[in-house]
Design a protein around this motif. Structure first.
Motif, PDB file in Angstrom:
ATOM      1  N   GLN A  65      83.436  31.236  22.351  1.00 16.37           N
ATOM      2  CA  GLN A  65      84.268  32.055  22.642  1.00 16.37           C
ATOM      3  C   GLN A  65      84.787  31.895  24.413  1.00 16.37           C
ATOM      4  O   GLN A  65      85.663  32.669  24.748  1.00 16.37           O
ATOM      5  CB  GLN A  65      84.119  33.585  22.565  1.00 16.37           C
ATOM      6  N   ASN A  66      83.967  31.038  25.023  1.00 17.62           N
ATOM      7  CA  ASN A  66      84.322  30.909  26.437  1.00 17.62           C
ATOM      8  C   ASN A  66      84.638  32.078  27.360  1.00 17.62           C
ATOM      9  O   ASN A  66      85.240  32.089  27.976  1.00 17.62           O
ATOM     10  CB  ASN A  66      85.462  29.936  26.663  1.00 17.62           C
ATOM     11  N   ARG A 116      75.731  24.140  29.831  1.00 15.83           N
ATOM     12  CA  ARG A 116      76.931  24.600  29.843  1.00 15.83           C
ATOM     13  C   ARG A 116      77.244  25.592  31.254  1.00 15.83           C
ATOM     14  O   ARG A 116      78.246  25.482  31.596  1.00 15.83           O
ATOM     15  CB  ARG A 116      77.441  25.329  28.502  1.00 15.83           C
ATOM     16  N   PHE A 117      76.121  26.286  31.503  1.00 15.14           N
ATOM     17  CA  PHE A 117      76.192  27.279  32.625  1.00 15.14           C
ATOM     18  C   PHE A 117      76.267  26.535  33.881  1.00 15.14           C
ATOM     19  O   PHE A 117      76.962  26.847  34.725  1.00 15.14           O
ATOM     20  CB  PHE A 117      75.093  28.242  32.449  1.00 15.14           C
ATOM     21  N   GLU A 123      75.479  38.271  32.289  1.00 12.46           N
ATOM     22  CA  GLU A 123      76.220  38.547  31.201  1.00 12.46           C
ATOM     23  C   GLU A 123      75.979  37.750  30.019  1.00 12.46           C
ATOM     24  O   GLU A 123      76.135  38.012  28.869  1.00 12.46           O
ATOM     25  CB  GLU A 123      77.835  38.810  31.392  1.00 12.46           C
ATOM     26  N   THR A 124      75.622  36.405  30.505  1.00  8.45           N
ATOM     27  CA  THR A 124      75.552  35.595  29.272  1.00  8.45           C
ATOM     28  C   THR A 124      74.118  34.869  29.302  1.00  8.45           C
ATOM     29  O   THR A 124      73.752  34.009  28.292  1.00  8.45           O
ATOM     30  CB  THR A 124      76.374  34.167  29.629  1.00  8.45           C
ATOM     31  N   GLY A 125      73.237  35.386  29.843  1.00 14.21           N
ATOM     32  CA  GLY A 125      71.753  34.970  29.922  1.00 14.21           C
ATOM     33  C   GLY A 125      71.555  33.382  30.279  1.00 14.21           C
ATOM     34  O   GLY A 125      71.002  32.590  29.583  1.00 14.21           O
ATOM     35  N   TYR A 126      72.398  33.216  31.400  1.00 18.39           N
ATOM     36  CA  TYR A 126      72.364  32.051  31.997  1.00 18.39           C
ATOM     37  C   TYR A 126      72.926  30.786  30.998  1.00 18.39           C
ATOM     38  O   TYR A 126      72.756  29.705  30.951  1.00 18.39           O
ATOM     39  CB  TYR A 126      70.985  31.299  32.522  1.00 18.39           C
ATOM     40  N   GLU A 155      90.545  29.731  24.879  1.00 16.93           N
ATOM     41  CA  GLU A 155      90.514  28.179  24.582  1.00 16.93           C
ATOM     42  C   GLU A 155      89.952  27.492  25.262  1.00 16.93           C
ATOM     43  O   GLU A 155      89.091  26.597  24.538  1.00 16.93           O
ATOM     44  CB  GLU A 155      92.208  28.052  24.661  1.00 16.93           C
ATOM     45  N   THR A 156      89.734  27.448  26.540  1.00 13.53           N
ATOM     46  CA  THR A 156      88.779  26.418  27.037  1.00 13.53           C
ATOM     47  C   THR A 156      87.857  27.281  28.086  1.00 13.53           C
ATOM     48  O   THR A 156      88.043  28.316  28.467  1.00 13.53           O
ATOM     49  CB  THR A 156      89.769  25.279  27.948  1.00 13.53           C
TER      50      THR A 156
END
Length: 387
Positions: free
Chosen positions: A292-293, A249-250, A278-281, A315-316
């Motif tokens: 939560q996108n 996804r990343f 921030e998201t750990g790749y 939302e997306t």
């Protein structure tokens, strides 16, 4: 018995230093701290008011005298509120139990670099302390000596022509001190073996205390503009993400980052690197959930904590990336794209709204850690750029 009395005296000093700030609220001034010491006045005044340092006589601080190891041990132990073991035996043959510095040295002994070429039971308390030794002792005292606290292992070589003079056994700590703004050089020199004056020691301790209070000031090791033409291709960014085991996804979201980079003029690789941090790749794993996108850990306008519901949901994936660019726009003073999220308006009311120009300046702004921006550059952006 004497040792216990000395220990109790030490505790009294600690108690007074921690609990009488209000009593000693007025500025403490020394006659020999003149305009020539403007660069150190704030540090000396603050530490004196907190009873972390004192003069050598009434109204006399001796700012230009070299600080000794035992003097620095006292400064550090009081600044960090480190208490010694009252039952400890003397660790060093040259620091007897009746010495004024005994409790301070015992309290901080594990933070000092080893004495080279001397027996392990010698401390040489009256020896002048060097810049690299002060830096290493502070970093050890802050608990930052591990190698993973050094963002760029080549920072000393990149910044200073005399980096080869730094002791190999404390090179990591010196690098950490440089990256956090504790130790600073000039004219491309770090002067690791120069002795430290009492005024300089006060400045070093003061910088450490500000960092511990979340008020650290970074001397920028790098200066990386946020608004500029992209220096990384979309293909290279995806390759970099894949090399680091990023979630699919990343990797897929990179296309949207480069799309909004063209729309806003903000370098997409900067925000993509931040999303990795921030998201750990894209693996998430923290309070924020993938659905939560939210690619930048953006809080809601009314967030009170750090729970999942304290973070924005979009939302997306496209909405989440657009929000990331909009949130950064508040820091940059740029107009948002489309309808901004609630936290954007909160960011626009901060003192630094519209003033940020570099990634490094995000420290103490986007996140409370003053090295936040620099670590983003050193650990994520530069490797993506192939540096």
């Amino acid at each position: 018995m004497f040792k216990k009395i000395l220990f109790l005296s030490f505790l009294v000093v600690i108690f007074i230093a921690m609990n009488t700030t209000g009593i000693f609220a007025g500025p403490v001034e020394f006659d020999d701290v003149t305009d020539r010491h403007d660069w150190a006045k704030e540090a000396i005044t603050y530490l004196a008011s907190e009873e972390i340092i004192n003069g050598i006589a009434e109204g006399e601080f001796a700012p230009d005298e070299q600080v000794t190891k035992e003097q620095f041990a006292k400064m550090l132990s009081l600044a960090l509120s480190i208490e010694p073991d009252e039952n400890a035996a003397a660790s060093f043959v040259d620091v007897p139990e009746d010495s004024w510095s005994f409790p301070y040295i015992e309290a901080t002994k594990n933070h000092f670099p080893k004495e080279l070429y001397l027996p392990i039971n010698q401390f040489v308390p009256a020896r002048a302390f060097t810049r690299q030794e002060v830096a290493a002792t502070i970093v050890n005292g802050m608990g930052l000596s591990a190698k993973n606290n050094l963002f760029n292992t080549g920072v000393l070589e990149a910044m200073f022509t005399d980096s080869g003079d730094v002791r190999s056994d404390i090179k990591t700590q010196v690098g950490i001190a440089v990256e956090r703004g504790i130790l600073r050089g000039s004219d491309n020199l770090i002067r690791p073996n120069d002795p430290v004056t009492r005024a300089e020691a006060a400045v070093f301790i003061h910088r450490m205390m500000l960092i511990r209070q979340g008020k650290g000031e970074l001397t920028f090791v790098t200066n990386t503009p946020i608004v500029a033409e992209s220096q990384v291709s979309l293909e290279r960014a995806k390759e970099w993400a894949a090399e680091r085991g990023a979630h699919q996804r990343f990797i897929d979201i990179a296309d949207i980052y480069w799309k909004y980079g063209e729309i806003t003029g903000i370098r997409p690789e900067v925000l993509y690197a931040q999303a990795a941090k921030e998201t750990g790749y894209g693996k998430y794993g923290g309070r924020v959930l993938p659905e939560q996108n939210n690619w930048a850990g953006i809080k809601t306008a009314t967030a009170k904590g750090d729970e999942t519901y304290d973070h924005e949901s979009f939302e997306t994936p496209d909405d989440g990336v657009r929000a990331h660019f909009n949130h950064m726009s508040a820091y940059l003073g740029k107009e948002p794209v489309g309808e901004p999220h609630g936290r954007y308006h909160v960011a626009c009311r901060t003192a630094w709204a519209g003033t940020v120009t570099t990634v490094e300046e995000l420290g103490n702004k986007w996140a409370p850690e003053h090295t936040y921006g620099y670590s983003l550059v050193a650990k994520y952006l530069q490797p993506m750029m192939g540096n």
